[in-house]
Design an enzyme around this catalytic site. Structure first.
Site, short mmCIF file in Angstrom:
data_model
loop_
_atom_site.label_atom_id
_atom_site.label_comp_id
_atom_site.label_asym_id
_atom_site.label_seq_id
_atom_site.Cartn_x
_atom_site.Cartn_y
_atom_site.Cartn_z
N ASP A 9 60.24 43.85 19.97
CA ASP A 9 58.53 42.69 20.88
C ASP A 9 58.13 43.82 20.38
O ASP A 9 57.93 45.16 20.76
CB ASP A 9 58.99 42.23 22.24
CG ASP A 9 58.00 41.67 22.86
OD1 ASP A 9 57.36 41.47 22.51
OD2 ASP A 9 57.79 42.62 24.18
N ALA A 10 56.52 43.40 20.64
CA ALA A 10 56.10 44.25 20.29
C ALA A 10 54.71 44.99 21.43
O ALA A 10 55.34 45.66 21.86
CB ALA A 10 54.17 43.54 19.11
N TYR A 11 54.17 43.98 22.33
CA TYR A 11 53.90 44.26 23.13
C TYR A 11 53.49 44.97 24.88
O TYR A 11 55.00 43.92 25.28
CB TYR A 11 52.02 42.86 24.21
CG TYR A 11 51.91 42.69 22.85
CD1 TYR A 11 50.54 43.50 21.83
CD2 TYR A 11 51.76 41.55 21.83
CE1 TYR A 11 49.65 43.53 21.06
CE2 TYR A 11 50.73 41.02 20.72
CZ TYR A 11 49.96 42.22 20.65
OH TYR A 11 49.60 42.36 19.64
N ARG A 45 48.05 41.33 31.99
CA ARG A 45 49.19 41.32 31.32
C ARG A 45 50.08 40.34 31.76
O ARG A 45 50.72 39.41 30.77
CB ARG A 45 49.61 42.34 31.62
CG ARG A 45 51.26 42.63 31.14
CD ARG A 45 51.63 42.36 28.94
NE ARG A 45 52.56 42.47 28.89
CZ ARG A 45 53.08 41.84 27.22
NH1 ARG A 45 52.15 41.02 27.09
NH2 ARG A 45 54.14 41.86 27.05
N SER A 122 56.91 39.06 18.55
CA SER A 122 56.10 38.85 19.08
C SER A 122 55.62 37.47 19.21
O SER A 122 54.96 36.63 18.10
CB SER A 122 54.51 39.70 18.53
OG SER A 122 54.27 40.12 19.31
N ASN A 123 54.94 36.97 20.19
CA ASN A 123 54.57 35.89 20.49
C ASN A 123 52.75 35.77 20.13
O ASN A 123 52.06 35.60 19.60
CB ASN A 123 53.84 35.94 22.33
CG ASN A 123 54.85 35.26 22.91
OD1 ASN A 123 55.12 34.72 22.48
ND2 ASN A 123 55.15 35.92 24.52
#
Length: 228
Positions: A9-11, A45, A122-123
């Site tokens: 995942d990224a964030y 977030r 990722s989203n």
């Protein structure tokens, strides 16, 4: 079956989502958030994620940049900064320049040196992901940037996790999926991936039908989990 592919995942996993508010708060022009930037970052977030879930359930998809902006607008209003247009603009600009966590480059290099596939799932929209990767200087150790935009729905829909096998031609059992979101790691466990939850904040386990296979406090242990 040995791990051949490590997907992140990224964030919040590779990139520090609090960095935008932290940086803005350190700049004199945005001293208004010097005391409450942690609350602003947390609200931002949480709303960003909540809006992605609600849009998925309601079949009202949009790209992640829109929910990022809408989450920020809610957070600014919640913390009493709703009318500060320059602050909003600066925070959004900084979101395209998020820093990677300190251990990320060394960890990714170790995976690539061992011959493993690496990628982001990722989203985030493709443009957002490319901007973050370029800003962090880690593009050379990532084989793919997989975005939900190619299937038109946010995580944790199974169609998102399907993107990994389609990209790398690997079995689910060959994938180590890593996320800082407990719900994401849990859903990926249910999907069939081996999973690691990066629980930097020491949060409780989400009450879901599945649990991550591993829990870590940062990413330094990922190469060992991948069998290196």
């Amino acid at each position: 079956m040995p791990i051949t592919t490590c997907i992140f995942d990224a964030y919040g996993t590779l990139f520090d989502v609090a960095a935008a508010a932290r940086q803005a708060a350190s700049e004199p022009a945005y001293a208004a958030i010097k005391d409450d930037w942690p609350q602003l970052a947390e609200h931002w977030r949480l709303k960003q994620l909540q809006y992605s879930w609600l849009r998925a359930v309601a079949d009202a998809h949009c790209d992640f940049w829109q929910v990022t902006q809408e989450g920020l607008d809610w957070a600014l209003e919640k913390t009493g900064h709703g009318g500060d247009a320059p602050l909003r603009e600066r925070l959004l600009q900084l979101y395209w320049e998020l820093s990677a966590y300190p251990e990320v480059p060394t960890m990714l290099h170790a995976l690539k040196d061992a011959g493993l596939n690496t990628g982001i799932l990722s989203n985030g929209s493709p443009a957002m992901l490319q901007g973050a990767v370029d800003s962090a200087g880690i593009g050379g150790v990532l084989d793919a940037l997989l975005s939900v935009e190619s299937v038109g729905i946010f995580k944790p829909d199974a169609r998102v996790y399907d993107l990994v096998g389609a990209e790398f031609g690997c079995a689910k059992e060959e994938v180590l999926f890593v996320s800082s979101n407990g719900w994401d790691a849990a859903a990926a466990t249910g999907y069939g991936f081996t999973t690691a939850w990066v629980n930097r904040g020491g949060d409780p386990m989400d009450r879901l039908p599945w649990k991550p296979a591993h829990m870590l406090s940062d990413l330094t242990g990922i190469p060992a989990l991948a069998g290196i």
